[in-house]
Design a protein around this motif. Structure first.
Motif, PDB file in Angstrom:
ATOM      1  N   VAL A 134     -26.763  58.795  44.750  1.00 58.34           N
ATOM      2  CA  VAL A 134     -25.943  59.938  44.915  1.00 58.34           C
ATOM      3  C   VAL A 134     -26.263  60.966  46.286  1.00 58.34           C
ATOM      4  CG1 VAL A 134     -25.155  62.397  44.281  1.00 58.34           C
ATOM      5  CG2 VAL A 134     -25.869  60.713  42.528  1.00 58.34           C
ATOM      6  N   LYS A 135     -24.943  60.570  47.242  1.00 56.30           N
ATOM      7  CA  LYS A 135     -25.145  61.060  48.325  1.00 56.30           C
ATOM      8  C   LYS A 135     -24.817  62.548  48.537  1.00 56.30           C
ATOM      9  CE  LYS A 135     -22.877  56.860  50.496  1.00 56.30           C
ATOM     10  NZ  LYS A 135     -21.891  56.242  51.462  1.00 56.30           N
ATOM     11  N   GLN A 136     -24.122  63.416  47.893  1.00 55.96           N
ATOM     12  CA  GLN A 136     -23.949  64.625  48.053  1.00 55.96           C
ATOM     13  C   GLN A 136     -23.732  65.237  46.751  1.00 55.96           C
ATOM     14  OE1 GLN A 136     -23.792  65.989  51.218  1.00 55.96           O
ATOM     15  NE2 GLN A 136     -23.689  64.105  52.354  1.00 55.96           N
ATOM     16  N   VAL A 137     -24.398  66.406  46.414  1.00 54.29           N
ATOM     17  CA  VAL A 137     -24.342  67.264  45.396  1.00 54.29           C
ATOM     18  C   VAL A 137     -23.651  68.220  45.440  1.00 54.29           C
ATOM     19  CG1 VAL A 137     -25.575  68.327  43.122  1.00 54.29           C
ATOM     20  CG2 VAL A 137     -26.214  66.001  44.297  1.00 54.29           C
ATOM     21  N   ILE A 138     -22.439  68.786  44.648  1.00 55.35           N
ATOM     22  CA  ILE A 138     -21.767  70.151  44.897  1.00 55.35           C
ATOM     23  C   ILE A 138     -21.826  70.744  43.329  1.00 55.35           C
ATOM     24  CG2 ILE A 138     -19.589  71.087  45.361  1.00 55.35           C
ATOM     25  CD1 ILE A 138     -18.959  68.727  46.753  1.00 55.35           C
ATOM     26  N   VAL A 139     -22.325  71.945  43.457  1.00 58.02           N
ATOM     27  CA  VAL A 139     -22.465  72.924  42.069  1.00 58.02           C
ATOM     28  C   VAL A 139     -21.332  73.704  42.181  1.00 58.02           C
ATOM     29  CG1 VAL A 139     -24.860  72.503  41.825  1.00 58.02           C
ATOM     30  CG2 VAL A 139     -24.132  74.399  42.922  1.00 58.02           C
ATOM     31  N   TYR A 192     -19.954  61.961  46.001  1.00 57.36           N
ATOM     32  CA  TYR A 192     -20.202  63.374  45.452  1.00 57.36           C
ATOM     33  C   TYR A 192     -20.359  63.102  44.060  1.00 57.36           C
ATOM     34  CZ  TYR A 192     -17.622  64.197  49.787  1.00 57.36           C
ATOM     35  OH  TYR A 192     -17.214  64.197  51.186  1.00 57.36           O
ATOM     36  N   LEU A 193     -21.413  64.135  43.674  1.00 61.44           N
ATOM     37  CA  LEU A 193     -21.604  64.429  42.275  1.00 61.44           C
ATOM     38  C   LEU A 193     -21.404  65.887  42.085  1.00 61.44           C
ATOM     39  CD1 LEU A 193     -22.507  63.978  39.314  1.00 61.44           C
ATOM     40  CD2 LEU A 193     -25.014  64.218  40.099  1.00 61.44           C
ATOM     41  N   VAL A 194     -20.161  66.238  41.439  1.00 61.03           N
ATOM     42  CA  VAL A 194     -19.929  67.679  40.891  1.00 61.03           C
ATOM     43  C   VAL A 194     -20.552  68.058  39.664  1.00 61.03           C
ATOM     44  CG1 VAL A 194     -17.824  69.224  40.633  1.00 61.03           C
ATOM     45  CG2 VAL A 194     -17.626  67.421  42.478  1.00 61.03           C
ATOM     46  N   ILE A 195     -21.218  69.054  39.703  1.00 57.75           N
ATOM     47  CA  ILE A 195     -21.884  69.717  38.554  1.00 57.75           C
ATOM     48  C   ILE A 195     -21.228  70.773  38.068  1.00 57.75           C
ATOM     49  CG2 ILE A 195     -24.271  70.220  37.675  1.00 57.75           C
ATOM     50  CD1 ILE A 195     -25.477  68.714  39.838  1.00 57.75           C
ATOM     51  N   ASP A 196     -20.862  71.015  36.953  1.00 55.57           N
ATOM     52  CA  ASP A 196     -20.115  72.139  36.186  1.00 55.57           C
ATOM     53  C   ASP A 196     -21.460  72.787  35.825  1.00 55.57           C
ATOM     54  OD1 ASP A 196     -18.656  74.020  35.235  1.00 55.57           O
ATOM     55  OD2 ASP A 196     -17.662  72.766  33.507  1.00 55.57           O
ATOM     56  N   ILE A 229     -33.175  69.130  42.505  1.00 54.31           N
ATOM     57  CA  ILE A 229     -32.427  68.302  43.240  1.00 54.31           C
ATOM     58  C   ILE A 229     -31.787  69.102  44.508  1.00 54.31           C
ATOM     59  CG2 ILE A 229     -31.568  66.995  41.129  1.00 54.31           C
ATOM     60  CD1 ILE A 229     -28.941  68.297  41.177  1.00 54.31           C
ATOM     61  N   PRO A 230     -31.923  68.216  45.576  1.00 56.77           N
ATOM     62  CA  PRO A 230     -31.132  68.715  46.751  1.00 56.77           C
ATOM     63  C   PRO A 230     -29.577  68.933  46.574  1.00 56.77           C
ATOM     64  CG  PRO A 230     -31.604  66.470  47.200  1.00 56.77           C
ATOM     65  CD  PRO A 230     -32.154  67.109  45.935  1.00 56.77           C
ATOM     66  N   ILE A 231     -29.047  70.170  46.888  1.00 50.56           N
ATOM     67  CA  ILE A 231     -27.721  70.648  46.954  1.00 50.56           C
ATOM     68  C   ILE A 231     -27.016  70.686  48.148  1.00 50.56           C
ATOM     69  CG2 ILE A 231     -26.178  72.357  45.967  1.00 50.56           C
ATOM     70  CD1 ILE A 231     -28.171  73.062  43.756  1.00 50.56           C
ATOM     71  N   SER A 232     -25.916  70.117  48.346  1.00 49.59           N
ATOM     72  CA  SER A 232     -25.192  69.761  49.610  1.00 49.59           C
ATOM     73  C   SER A 232     -24.302  71.202  49.783  1.00 49.59           C
ATOM     74  CB  SER A 232     -24.450  68.644  49.773  1.00 49.59           C
ATOM     75  OG  SER A 232     -25.484  67.388  49.511  1.00 49.59           O
TER      76      SER A 232
END
Length: 207
Positions: free
Chosen positions: A56-61, A167-171, A187-190
């Protein structure tokens, strides 16, 4: 302290002795910056080190202060919008108390397992989806407690074969609590998106 007492016995002023000790302290290599670094190090004790999710490159919450403000709808639309630009996108439903992603993404079923015992996400609209709703029955009553919630979140993050994702979008679940802290610390959050609800003064009852 011994130097201070000796200074008193020799008749040297207390203020002069303190000034001498302070000068020696600052000349010994302790600078204001090093003190700040030490404070940061002490405050960081007990906080787990962030570890990226493999592939996973980028994490968006996507979070909100309360429920019913369109948080999950925003998370789904964000994932679909990113996928429309030919990005590889995953969608994680971290709301273990009320998972809604399975219904919104029109997905049912139990994830299969790889040879390494990792769960394979269910896919629709080209988006890899994982939710606690895939692992329990929709009408099954479940009492979640602190350690159980942490264990479930850890499995949804680490024991899933996400593949290569842009991108991994976290709800996130609504409000603030253990789930939000666990995800943000582990986890690192972008980037993040916070959904709020504007309340008009006309609808606020006066008491």
């Amino acid at each position: 302290m011994a130097q201070l007492c000796g200074a008193r016995s020799r008749g040297v002023g207390t203020s002069a002795a303190l000034a001498a000790l302070a000068a020696r302290f600052w000349s010994s290599g302790s600078t204001p910056e090093s003190v700040q670094e030490r404070q940061k190090r002490l405050m960081a004790r007990g906080v787990p080190k962030q570890k990226a999710i493999p592939g996973v490159k980028q994490v968006i919450v996507v979070a909100s202060g309360k429920g019913g403000v369109g948080k999950s709808t925003t998370a789904v639309n964000l994932a679909l919008g990113l996928a429309a630009y030919e990005a590889h996108v995953g969608l994680l439903d971290a709301d273990v108390h009320g998972p809604s992603i399975p219904r919104m993404m029109n997905l049912k079923g139990t994830p299969a397992l790889t040879d390494s015992n990792l769960m394979i996400p269910l896919v629709n609209y080209g988006i890899n989806c994982m939710s606690m709703g895939f692992l329990v029955e929709e009408t099954a009553p479940i009492v979640w407690r602190g350690l159980m919630v942490m264990s479930a979140i850890e499995k949804l993050l680490r024991q899933v074969e996400w593949g290569q994702l842009d991108y991994l979008v976290i709800d996130m679940p609504p409000g603030t609590g253990d789930v939000q802290l666990s995800i943000s610390q582990n986890i690192p959050i972008s980037g993040h998106c916070f959904i709020g609800c504007r309340t008009s003064s006309k609808h606020v009852s006066k008491s």
